[in-house]
Design a protein around this motif. Structure first.
Motif, mmCIF file in Angstrom:
data_model
loop_
_atom_site.group_PDB
_atom_site.id
_atom_site.type_symbol
_atom_site.label_atom_id
_atom_site.label_comp_id
_atom_site.label_asym_id
_atom_site.label_seq_id
_atom_site.Cartn_x
_atom_site.Cartn_y
_atom_site.Cartn_z
ATOM 1 N N ILE A 136 5.979 1.567 13.885
ATOM 2 C CA ILE A 136 6.616 1.686 12.471
ATOM 3 C C ILE A 136 5.909 0.972 11.318
ATOM 4 C CG2 ILE A 136 8.745 1.323 11.325
ATOM 5 C CD1 ILE A 136 10.378 1.745 13.805
ATOM 6 N N GLU A 137 5.578 -0.383 11.460
ATOM 7 C CA GLU A 137 5.139 -1.014 10.487
ATOM 8 C C GLU A 137 3.507 -0.301 10.088
ATOM 9 O OE1 GLU A 137 6.018 -5.363 9.591
ATOM 10 O OE2 GLU A 137 6.490 -5.204 11.408
ATOM 11 N N PRO A 138 2.782 -0.255 10.982
ATOM 12 C CA PRO A 138 1.394 0.245 10.714
ATOM 13 C C PRO A 138 1.451 1.614 9.980
ATOM 14 C CG PRO A 138 1.245 -0.411 12.937
ATOM 15 C CD PRO A 138 2.804 -0.590 12.444
ATOM 16 N N LEU A 139 2.464 2.664 10.271
ATOM 17 C CA LEU A 139 2.764 3.704 9.619
ATOM 18 C C LEU A 139 3.190 3.483 8.059
ATOM 19 C CD1 LEU A 139 2.920 6.975 9.549
ATOM 20 C CD2 LEU A 139 5.052 6.999 10.712
ATOM 21 N N LEU A 140 4.302 2.597 8.112
ATOM 22 C CA LEU A 140 4.561 2.299 6.690
ATOM 23 C C LEU A 140 3.517 1.874 5.697
ATOM 24 C CD1 LEU A 140 8.203 0.685 7.465
ATOM 25 C CD2 LEU A 140 7.749 3.043 6.439
ATOM 26 N N ASP A 141 2.654 0.886 6.469
ATOM 27 C CA ASP A 141 1.586 0.580 5.531
ATOM 28 C C ASP A 141 0.592 1.874 5.223
ATOM 29 O OD1 ASP A 141 2.129 -2.128 5.720
ATOM 30 O OD2 ASP A 141 0.990 -2.566 7.742
ATOM 31 N N LEU A 177 -3.165 4.895 12.214
ATOM 32 C CA LEU A 177 -1.918 5.019 11.330
ATOM 33 C C LEU A 177 -1.641 4.253 10.038
ATOM 34 C CD1 LEU A 177 0.913 5.486 14.025
ATOM 35 C CD2 LEU A 177 -0.271 7.296 12.789
ATOM 36 N N SER A 178 -2.309 2.994 10.127
ATOM 37 C CA SER A 178 -2.358 2.393 8.877
ATOM 38 C C SER A 178 -3.334 2.401 7.659
ATOM 39 C CB SER A 178 -2.139 0.713 9.310
ATOM 40 O OG SER A 178 -3.403 0.570 9.797
ATOM 41 N N LEU A 179 -4.380 3.169 8.243
ATOM 42 C CA LEU A 179 -5.609 3.744 7.446
ATOM 43 C C LEU A 179 -6.100 2.580 7.113
ATOM 44 C CD1 LEU A 179 -4.064 5.958 4.363
ATOM 45 C CD2 LEU A 179 -5.207 6.534 6.631
ATOM 46 N N GLU A 180 -6.390 1.688 8.291
ATOM 47 C CA GLU A 180 -7.312 0.581 8.478
ATOM 48 C C GLU A 180 -8.666 0.976 9.066
ATOM 49 O OE1 GLU A 180 -5.233 -2.552 10.441
ATOM 50 O OE2 GLU A 180 -4.169 -3.101 8.559
ATOM 51 N N SER A 181 -8.679 2.173 9.851
ATOM 52 C CA SER A 181 -10.020 2.399 10.507
ATOM 53 C C SER A 181 -10.605 3.371 9.696
ATOM 54 C CB SER A 181 -9.834 3.023 11.989
ATOM 55 O OG SER A 181 -8.902 4.186 11.932
#
Length: 714
Positions: A136-141, A177-181
């Motif tokens: 959930i948190e990665p997706l919210l990020d 999901l967090s757009l870090e990759s």
């Protein structure tokens, strides 16, 4: 409702038995649920409260702040989704810190979601939470970093990929999901189709300024007070109000084009003088304000569409799908009746005249026009847009290009001239857009005037000088080549040498003949002249316009080439949009220099924009039909290519690509540019050392001839 109120009191009594704090929370939030008279929502709310209470009362109040804000705007669907999300999350095995964290981040997130995206975003959060609540948190990020710009379908596709990655590596899924990759960022860029107003506002403001020359800028519709659910564009004389974001199409470029289209439509009200009349005073002449305002709006609809079709045919063709979808909402008999009342379309005062003429007759037949008859220029219906998008999606699945088919069916080809379609280079795709630009090849209308002869009189000295210079370029009728083994006649000097050598017992040469060769210049040149609106500007320190001096140069150019005998053609180009490029024939290669050509030169006038690539490609096609050994294309312009969706690097790379295409066909291209300060930028456009700059346009006539002489002198 009475049953829910009864249940409400029962639940509040139960809450008081548990404790004062819990009872206050229940009174506060349960009442919001009861107000909406939805039994299923009531039951779900109680179920979620029971689950959260098992974790601790401390998480209930902060978590439900999100629900309260949704219910305040009567968003029942999102309320269900949010409660399902809370139910799923707090059903997990969570420690104190995690519970407290979710009670903070979930309501904060739901408050940040845009109303039109809130429900499907909550559903995607719920879907992810069922896989692993830690996602959930990665997706919210990711949503904070940009995923909020995705549409319902594209966000779902993105999360599908993230879930697939979870099966292989949970950490990889979280970073995606967090757009870090990098993979996540690249996929997001690929899927992003929504365009927000801040992304394009600066460009749109420059666009408005270029069209209108007045200080009007764009603002989001959300900045207006009141509801504008069915409105796509409106204005108040200071701002043009547009949607906060557009995602009607599964194509980012089309959504961006929709912003430009809406802006262009609203700007046309200013460009064609809709507000030149005092509407408040005018409407006060009539009894039924609603009726007269709708009749006037319909009149302006008719008038402005007629003018757009005349001056911007490519643009109106692009908008035709939107127009066509709006037609069923218009009272057709009244629309036809009003259309027939028009005599001219130039000013808003013709609409005023038509309103006064048709109002009494319409008032007799109906008391009030249906609301749906209001012009699409001011309002549009989102339901119609959704219908249009559904049709577009089905056609795309069948590999049918909607816009292209509409263009071919509805573009007005009844006007004079032949239609050609040309490719255009898209440097971002590193590929051609095939059959992308529509060009109309037509003969320029001539005007009877004394311009040509006035130039001949005022430039008499220069013309004499030109004629003398170009006489020197003419080859002699015959060239004699000596000392050939065979030929047209004996070379008498060689015969004497033959006799002397023989007398002296030397081996004589057998090169005793001469050849007579007829000399001809085999040169064809096409002079392509930019007729954009900027050529209407006055030359500094003169009462002549840029185009006046260009036309003067053309007159001298014609006189010079008539002397030297080279084959030449003259054409102009302008247009608006990729579907509205005009190529004006002024003189063809096989056409004699006569009154008709002189009148066409006189008739040259500033037109619109500069889509240079298509004009160059059409000029190349004309030169390809000429068999001359030397084929030359001279482009005469006053700046960089510029059109509706044809600017900066996109326009530069397409123009340069068109010039390279000419060289590949053994056609020499020499651009002559007037009044451009940055030669370096022109190098980017035309290549190093392959163009000429004239800082003072008054030098153009003599410079044009010098450049031509240098290119063709043998």
């Amino acid at each position: 409702m009475n049953d829910l109120i009864k249940l409400y009191h029962e639940e509040i009594n139960k809450a008081h038995k548990i404790g004062k704090t819990f009872a206050e929370i229940m009174e506060k939030y349960l009442l919001s649920v009861v107000k909406h008279n939805n039994y299923d929502l009531f039951v779900l709310f109680l179920r979620v409260i029971e689950i959260m209470q098992s974790k601790g009362t401390y998480i209930i109040d902060p978590s439900l702040k999100g629900l309260s804000s949704i219910l305040d705007v009567s968003d029942i669907a999102s309320s269900f989704s949010y409660l399902y999300l809370l139910e799923n999350v707090f059903s997990k095995e969570l420690n104190y810190n995690k519970c407290q964290n979710f009670s903070y981040i979930l309501p904060k997130a739901v408050l940040s979601f845009k109303e039109n995206k809130r429900n499907f975003t909550l559903k995607e959060l719920l879907r992810v939470s069922k896989i692993d609540y830690r996602l959930i948190e990665p997706l919210l990020d990711g949503i904070n970093r940009g995923l909020s710009a995705l549409s319902k379908d594209t966000l779902s596709k993105f999360i599908d990929i993230g879930i697939d990655k979870y099966d292989k590596n949970s950490e990889s899924s979280a970073k995606f999901l967090s757009l870090e990759s990098k993979i996540g960022i690249d996929k997001f860029k690929e899927l992003k189709v929504t365009v927000s107003l801040p992304e394009v506002s600066e460009k749109l403001n420059r666009y408005i300024s270029a069209i209108l020359g007045i200080n009007i800028s764009t603002k989001p519709l959300s900045s207006l007070s009141g509801k504008y659910d069915e409105t796509l564009v409106c204005s108040d004389g200071r701002f043009i109000y547009l949607p906060d974001e557009i995602d009607f199409f599964d194509d980012r470029e089309k959504n961006s084009d929709m912003y430009k289209s809406l802006t262009r439509l609203e700007a046309s009200l200013y460009e064609f003088g809709t507000f030149d009349v005092d509407l408040e005073q005018f409407f006060s002449e009539f009894n039924n304000l609603n009726l007269v305002s709708q009749i006037f709006t319909m009149c302006e609809n008719i008038r402005i569409i007629k003018l757009l079709r005349k001056y911007y045919p490519g643009f109106i063709a692009n908008l035709y799908p939107l127009i066509q979808k709006q037609q069923p909402n218009i009272n057709e008999p009244i629309y036809i009746y009003i259309s027939n009342a028009f005599k001219i379309y130039d000013t808003v005062f013709e609409s005023v005249r038509v309103v006064r003429e048709v109002y009494p007759e319409i008032e007799k037949k109906i008391h009030e026009l249906p609301e749906a008859s209001i012009s699409f220029l001011l309002f549009s219906n989102k339901k119609i847009e959704k219908m249009a998008q559904a049709i577009y999606t089905r056609l795309k699945a069948k590999n049918i290009n909607l816009i292209r088919n509409i263009e071919s069916n509805f573009l007005d080809d009844s006007l004079d001239g032949n239609i050609f379609w040309y490719k255009e280079w898209n440097y971002e795709l590193n590929d051609y857009l095939q059959n992308y630009v529509r060009l109309r090849d037509r003969v320029l209308d001539g005007t009877s005037c004394d311009f040509y002869f006035n130039v001949m009189n005022t430039q008499e000295y220069l013309i004499k000088k030109i004629k003398y210079s170009f006489e020197l370029l003419k080859p002699e009728a015959l060239s004699i080549l000596r000392k050939w083994v065979e030929g047209d006649d004996f070379d008498y000097n060689a015969l004497i040498e033959f006799a002397v050598d023989k007398k002296a017992n030397f081996l004589p040469s057998d090169h005793l003949y001469i050849k007579k060769i007829k000399n001809e210049r085999d040169i064809s040149v096409l002079l392509l002249v930019d007729l954009s609106r900027s050529t209407a500007n006055l030359v500094y320190g003169s009462n002549q316009t840029v185009l006046d001096v260009e036309k003067e140069a053309i007159v001298l150019f014609c006189e010079a080439l008539e002397i030297v005998g080279d084959s030449y053609s003259i054409a102009g180009f302008s247009g608006t949009g990729r579907l509205g490029v005009d190529y004006f024939r002024i003189k063809d290669f096989n056409e004699n220099m006569g009154i008709s050509v002189r009148e066409k030169i006189c008739g040259m006038s500033p037109q619109r924009s500069t889509r240079m690539g298509a004009a160059i490609r059409h000029a190349i096609s004309q030169l390809e039909q000429v068999s001359s050994k030397i084929r030359l294309l001279i482009i005469l312009g006053d700046g960089f290519p510029n059109d509706l969706d044809y600017k900066k690097d996109y326009a530069i790379y397409d123009t340069r690509k068109a010039i390279l295409e000419a060289y590949s066909k053994n056609i020499i291209v020499r651009p002559i540019t007037i009044n451009v300060n940055s030669e370096q930028n022109l190098d980017k456009l035309y290549g190093n050392n392959y163009h000429s700059i004239i800082s003072d346009i008054r030098d153009l006539p003599s410079s044009l001839l010098k450049i031509y002489t240098k290119l063709t002198h043998k």
